[in-house]
Design an enzyme around this catalytic site. Sequence first.
Site, PDB file in Angstrom:
ATOM      1  CG  HIS A  56      10.485  -2.537  -6.302  1.00  0.00           C
ATOM      2  ND1 HIS A  56       9.688  -3.623  -6.882  1.00  0.00           N
ATOM      3  CD2 HIS A  56      10.806  -3.042  -5.003  1.00  0.00           C
ATOM      4  CE1 HIS A  56       9.539  -4.474  -5.986  1.00  0.00           C
ATOM      5  NE2 HIS A  56      10.120  -4.263  -5.005  1.00  0.00           N
ATOM      6  CG  PHE A  57      15.919   1.045 -10.208  1.00  0.00           C
ATOM      7  CD1 PHE A  57      15.823   1.236  -8.898  1.00  0.00           C
ATOM      8  CD2 PHE A  57      17.088   1.054 -10.835  1.00  0.00           C
ATOM      9  CE1 PHE A  57      16.949   1.695  -8.014  1.00  0.00           C
ATOM     10  CE2 PHE A  57      18.309   1.399 -10.030  1.00  0.00           C
ATOM     11  CZ  PHE A  57      17.987   1.591  -8.599  1.00  0.00           C
ATOM     12  NE  ARG A  58       8.367   1.809  -7.832  1.00  0.00           N
ATOM     13  CZ  ARG A  58       7.794   0.997  -6.845  1.00  0.00           C
ATOM     14  NH1 ARG A  58       7.536  -0.332  -7.490  1.00  0.00           N
ATOM     15  NH2 ARG A  58       7.810   1.282  -5.745  1.00  0.00           N
ATOM     16  CG  ASN A  88       6.702  -4.831  -8.396  1.00  0.00           C
ATOM     17  OD1 ASN A  88       8.032  -4.560  -8.434  1.00  0.00           O
ATOM     18  ND2 ASN A  88       6.320  -4.316  -7.231  1.00  0.00           N
ATOM     19  CD  GLU A 138       9.291  -8.555  -4.202  1.00  0.00           C
ATOM     20  OE1 GLU A 138       8.374  -8.707  -3.186  1.00  0.00           O
ATOM     21  OE2 GLU A 138      10.002  -7.352  -4.159  1.00  0.00           O
ATOM     22  CG  HIS A 172       6.345 -10.177  -0.688  1.00  0.00           C
ATOM     23  ND1 HIS A 172       6.427  -8.660  -0.713  1.00  0.00           N
ATOM     24  CD2 HIS A 172       5.507 -10.202   0.126  1.00  0.00           C
ATOM     25  CE1 HIS A 172       5.699  -8.291   0.027  1.00  0.00           C
ATOM     26  NE2 HIS A 172       5.164  -9.204   0.778  1.00  0.00           N
ATOM     27  CG  HIS A 223      10.561  -7.818   1.752  1.00  0.00           C
ATOM     28  ND1 HIS A 223       9.775  -9.013   1.941  1.00  0.00           N
ATOM     29  CD2 HIS A 223      10.311  -7.366   0.558  1.00  0.00           C
ATOM     30  CE1 HIS A 223       8.838  -8.926   0.859  1.00  0.00           C
ATOM     31  NE2 HIS A 223       9.277  -8.088  -0.076  1.00  0.00           N
ATOM     32  CG  ASP A 291      11.197  -3.846  -0.926  1.00  0.00           C
ATOM     33  OD1 ASP A 291      11.193  -3.561  -2.080  1.00  0.00           O
ATOM     34  OD2 ASP A 291      10.299  -4.223   0.069  1.00  0.00           O
ATOM     35  CG  HIS A 295       5.031   4.197  -3.954  1.00  0.00           C
ATOM     36  ND1 HIS A 295       4.589   3.383  -5.238  1.00  0.00           N
ATOM     37  CD2 HIS A 295       5.274   3.148  -2.982  1.00  0.00           C
ATOM     38  CE1 HIS A 295       4.630   2.144  -4.758  1.00  0.00           C
ATOM     39  NE2 HIS A 295       5.164   2.002  -3.589  1.00  0.00           N
TER      40      HIS A 295
HETATM   41  N1  NCD Z   1       7.684  -3.422  -0.190  1.00  0.00           N
HETATM   42  C1  NCD Z   1       6.694  -2.587  -0.688  1.00  0.00           C
HETATM   43  O1  NCD Z   1       5.756  -2.382   0.279  1.00  0.00           O
HETATM   44  N2  NCD Z   1       6.579  -2.427  -1.910  1.00  0.00           N
HETATM   45  C2  NCD Z   1       7.051  -2.753  -3.119  1.00  0.00           C
HETATM   46  C3  NCD Z   1       6.642  -4.175  -3.541  1.00  0.00           C
HETATM   47  C4  NCD Z   1       7.499  -5.385  -2.649  1.00  0.00           C
HETATM   48  O2  NCD Z   1       8.520  -5.659  -2.541  1.00  0.00           O
HETATM   49  O3  NCD Z   1       6.452  -5.898  -1.896  1.00  0.00           O
HETATM   50  C5  NCD Z   1       6.808  -2.053  -4.196  1.00  0.00           C
HETATM   51  O4  NCD Z   1       7.198  -2.295  -5.285  1.00  0.00           O
HETATM   52  O5  NCD Z   1       6.338  -0.798  -4.062  1.00  0.00           O
HETATM   53 ZN    ZN Z   2       7.973  -7.745  -1.653  1.00  0.00          ZN
HETATM   54 ZN    ZN Z   3      10.013  -5.630  -3.513  1.00  0.00          ZN
END
Ligand code: NCD
Ligand code: ZN
Ligand code: ZN
Length: 462
Positions: A56-58, A88, A138, A172, A223, A291, A295
């Site tokens: 997740h590179f946001r 996401n 996902e 997921h 995951h 994954d 944060h």
């Molecule tokens: N795994 C996580 O707890 N968080 C992921 C989202 C995800 O992969 O479910 C995220 O984008 O922060």
């Molecule tokens: Zn996930």
């Molecule tokens: Zn994820």
Amino acid sequence: MLIRNATLPDGRSRDVRIEGERIAAVEEELSGPDDEREIDATGKRLLPGMIDAHVHFRQPGYSHKETWTTGSKSAAAGGATTVVDQPNTDPPTVDAETFDEKADLAADSIVDFGLNGGVSPRWDPDSLLDRPLFALGEVFLADSTGDMGIDERRFRDALAAAAEADVTVTVHAEDASRFNLGARDRTDADAWSAYRPARAEIDAVERVCALASEYDVDVHIAHASTPEAIDAAGEAGVSCEVTPHHLLLSRSNLDDLGTHGRMNPPLRREKRRERVYERVRNGQVDIVATDHAPHTSEEKDAGIWDAPSGVPGVETVLPLLLEEARRGHLTYERVRDLTAANPAALFDLPKKGRIAPGYDADLVLVDPEATREIRAADLHTKCDWTPFEGWQAVFPERTIVRGTVVYDRATEDEPFADHRGRNVRVPVADPADETQVDASPEQPSGGSGTDDAVAESNDEDA
Ligand SMILES: NC(=O)N[C@@H](CC(=O)O)C(=O)O
Ligand SMILES: [Zn+2]
Ligand SMILES: [Zn+2]
């Protein structure tokens, strides 16, 4: 460029010649022109670069957590040469417009990349599936970061659309109707694991496997955190991934990790973790993917019900696996298969994941005995903490993406090259594509369908 005397994952010592973006030759001894650039790899291990199929590179939306620049540098410094971003973000990647917006941002990546597209009430399958998606996913069957959880009716729509477009769906798999509301009174970090029990994942994976067969579509379980889910996927011929945190951490680490250890799916009991590890070791798990879910520590310092879920991992995963190999817990061949050969085969990247003539020169050079402590302060992600602080790991010396050294640890002031990665789903006209690909060396092993001799135990994570 000639890499001399490298030890390959299967233990052979080889000279490896790179011409342009590809591996040109892998021989016991190669000689070339005097002016050819040479890297002496005597005593070093050479591995195919990791393909991290889940990061997740946001961007767009959460660039205070990560950007394509920081995330891809972090990947390169950890030996990942291809990363696959998840939908996401804000806005979520659910149609052509949001896909194109993300593709513009991903152009900053110094490593190769894939971009997934997601499913939400507002997704537009026609325009989204018209774009060069890595996979559909996902797909969130329960809420996680981004609140993209969908119901079964919409999941069925997604499976039908994916079957039609011949795209793999990554899932997921947690069933929110199995969540344990009784745990909501607790305020300790372990409450998250009690709230989202193993049963929620196992039931969801079983349901997903049944639907995959009903719609005749390729599904991949993201995951997987329980041995039961891995076994259910294997029996159904559905592929699965395990993250480094579910492989190496358990609920027993939550005293130290506190709310930073909150993630989806959550950490499980130590007994379950051991059975997950066993399945990774013996080849029942197809791939390891991180994954990588950064944060800030300020965000993670909130109470257990308010902290966001997710932990970073893209820079530490291969170093941790190489440390496991150094200690004799995993073979180097297994590490290669889980991180490179299997993801390339699973997600149809025919030029990646192996050290053989004709393949992309995506390579990682390490001194396999040079172990050191992981320190968040030394990592290149924007994330200012790691769940593996103080763990021993074997970090790359150099990382090469399609023939370019993108990371060279010895160049301390600027270890990263100014390089641009490619979307691996966008075809490029390349005369080198005529080169014969040699499929015989370095056969991958493992994946779903191998025998399960692991004893079952009765521990429950609820
Ligand atoms: N795994 C996580 O707890 N968080 C992921 C989202 C995800 O992969 O479910 C995220 O984008 O922060
Ligand atoms: Zn996930
Ligand atoms: Zn994820």
